[in-house]
Scaffold this active site. Structure first.
Site, mmCIF file in Angstrom:
data_model
loop_
_atom_site.group_PDB
_atom_site.id
_atom_site.type_symbol
_atom_site.label_atom_id
_atom_site.label_comp_id
_atom_site.label_asym_id
_atom_site.label_seq_id
_atom_site.Cartn_x
_atom_site.Cartn_y
_atom_site.Cartn_z
ATOM 1 N N HIS A 73 0.844 -1.194 0.000
ATOM 2 C CA HIS A 73 0.000 0.000 0.000
ATOM 3 C C HIS A 73 0.876 1.239 0.000
ATOM 4 O O HIS A 73 2.066 1.181 0.267
ATOM 5 C CB HIS A 73 -0.970 0.022 1.187
ATOM 6 C CG HIS A 73 -0.331 0.088 2.531
ATOM 7 N ND1 HIS A 73 -1.051 0.251 3.686
ATOM 8 C CD2 HIS A 73 0.963 0.007 2.937
ATOM 9 C CE1 HIS A 73 -0.246 0.275 4.732
ATOM 10 N NE2 HIS A 73 0.967 0.127 4.309
ATOM 11 N N CYS A 119 6.136 6.081 4.433
ATOM 12 C CA CYS A 119 4.981 5.293 3.967
ATOM 13 C C CYS A 119 4.229 5.985 2.837
ATOM 14 O O CYS A 119 3.302 5.418 2.262
ATOM 15 C CB CYS A 119 4.032 4.989 5.124
ATOM 16 S SG CYS A 119 4.787 3.950 6.380
ATOM 17 N N HIS A 170 4.882 0.289 -0.531
ATOM 18 C CA HIS A 170 5.711 -0.631 0.244
ATOM 19 C C HIS A 170 4.813 -1.774 0.716
ATOM 20 O O HIS A 170 3.596 -1.659 0.695
ATOM 21 C CB HIS A 170 6.365 0.081 1.440
ATOM 22 C CG HIS A 170 5.381 0.609 2.426
ATOM 23 N ND1 HIS A 170 4.644 1.756 2.210
ATOM 24 C CD2 HIS A 170 4.983 0.119 3.629
ATOM 25 C CE1 HIS A 170 3.838 1.963 3.248
ATOM 26 N NE2 HIS A 170 4.016 0.981 4.120
ATOM 27 N N HIS A 194 3.886 -5.286 3.373
ATOM 28 C CA HIS A 194 3.906 -5.862 4.721
ATOM 29 C C HIS A 194 3.514 -7.326 4.656
ATOM 30 O O HIS A 194 2.722 -7.727 3.793
ATOM 31 C CB HIS A 194 2.908 -5.149 5.639
ATOM 32 C CG HIS A 194 3.225 -3.728 5.902
ATOM 33 N ND1 HIS A 194 4.237 -3.332 6.738
ATOM 34 C CD2 HIS A 194 2.665 -2.595 5.415
ATOM 35 C CE1 HIS A 194 4.280 -2.002 6.772
ATOM 36 N NE2 HIS A 194 3.334 -1.533 5.971
ATOM 37 N N ASP A 242 -4.487 -10.996 -0.152
ATOM 38 C CA ASP A 242 -3.129 -11.539 -0.262
ATOM 39 C C ASP A 242 -2.501 -11.174 -1.609
ATOM 40 O O ASP A 242 -3.112 -11.357 -2.664
ATOM 41 C CB ASP A 242 -3.145 -13.058 -0.082
ATOM 42 C CG ASP A 242 -1.748 -13.631 0.137
ATOM 43 O OD1 ASP A 242 -0.868 -12.910 0.666
ATOM 44 O OD2 ASP A 242 -1.537 -14.811 -0.212
ATOM 45 N N HIS A 243 -1.293 -10.638 -1.549
ATOM 46 C CA HIS A 243 -0.509 -10.230 -2.715
ATOM 47 C C HIS A 243 -1.227 -9.190 -3.578
ATOM 48 O O HIS A 243 -1.136 -9.213 -4.808
ATOM 49 C CB HIS A 243 -0.097 -11.452 -3.542
ATOM 50 C CG HIS A 243 0.918 -12.287 -2.830
ATOM 51 N ND1 HIS A 243 0.568 -13.336 -2.035
ATOM 52 C CD2 HIS A 243 2.261 -12.180 -2.754
ATOM 53 C CE1 HIS A 243 1.652 -13.869 -1.509
ATOM 54 N NE2 HIS A 243 2.695 -13.175 -1.923
ATOM 55 N N GLU A 290 0.816 -5.344 11.608
ATOM 56 C CA GLU A 290 1.474 -4.828 10.412
ATOM 57 C C GLU A 290 2.978 -5.129 10.474
ATOM 58 O O GLU A 290 3.594 -5.480 9.480
ATOM 59 C CB GLU A 290 1.238 -3.325 10.325
ATOM 60 C CG GLU A 290 1.858 -2.648 9.146
ATOM 61 C CD GLU A 290 1.629 -1.156 9.202
ATOM 62 O OE1 GLU A 290 0.957 -0.653 8.291
ATOM 63 O OE2 GLU A 290 2.104 -0.502 10.147
#
Length: 134
Positions: free
Chosen positions: A15, A34, A40, A42, A80-81, A124
């Site tokens: 995100h 951020c 970036h 997580h 996811d991804h 996170e």
């Protein structure tokens, strides 16, 4: 007898924290690194806690298979991804982990019927986690 069950799941997503309502300078001051234009990622850990009466026959609050199947289909398959900024629920909202935690809670609250949803906790990083209980 009421009991609580917590289950943890892992997913990875990226995100960029950026608000169209703020200037470039305000975004940089508010979100720091951020706010990187390239985003970036997580490795998130989501913990879902449900509660209910312990079934006398099974000895369980709910069947873990039911919870796992729901979370896999409705949460992990969705996030996811993924780049969170590209998802419809974040088109008008900054995809902070707080907001992501709330979205996950809402999905589970609407769809999981085998036990009462108590809370969602989203890690996170080792240092940051967020909880939402409705």
């Amino acid at each position: 007898m009421k009991a609580h069950l917590s289950r943890r799941y892992l997913f990875s997503a990226s995100h960029r924290l950026h608000s169209e309502a703020m200037t470039k300078e305000e975004n940089q001051t508010t979100y720091g690194k951020c706010n990187n234009p390239f985003g970036h990622g997580h490795n998130y850990t989501v913990e879902v806690t449900v509660s209910g009466q312990v079934d006398a026959k099974t000895g369980m609050v709910c069947n873990l298979t039911d919870l796992d199947t729901f979370i896999e289909k409705e949460i992990l398959a969705r996030y996811d991804h993924e780049n969170l900024n590209m998802l419809p629920e974040f088109a008008q909202e900054v995809p902070t982990t707080e907001n992501l935690c709330i979205r996950i809670y809402e999905i589970v609250q609407r769809g999981f019927r085998f036990a009462h949803l108590e809370r969602v906790r989203l890690e996170e990083t080792m240092m940051n986690s967020f909880e939402y209980a409705g």
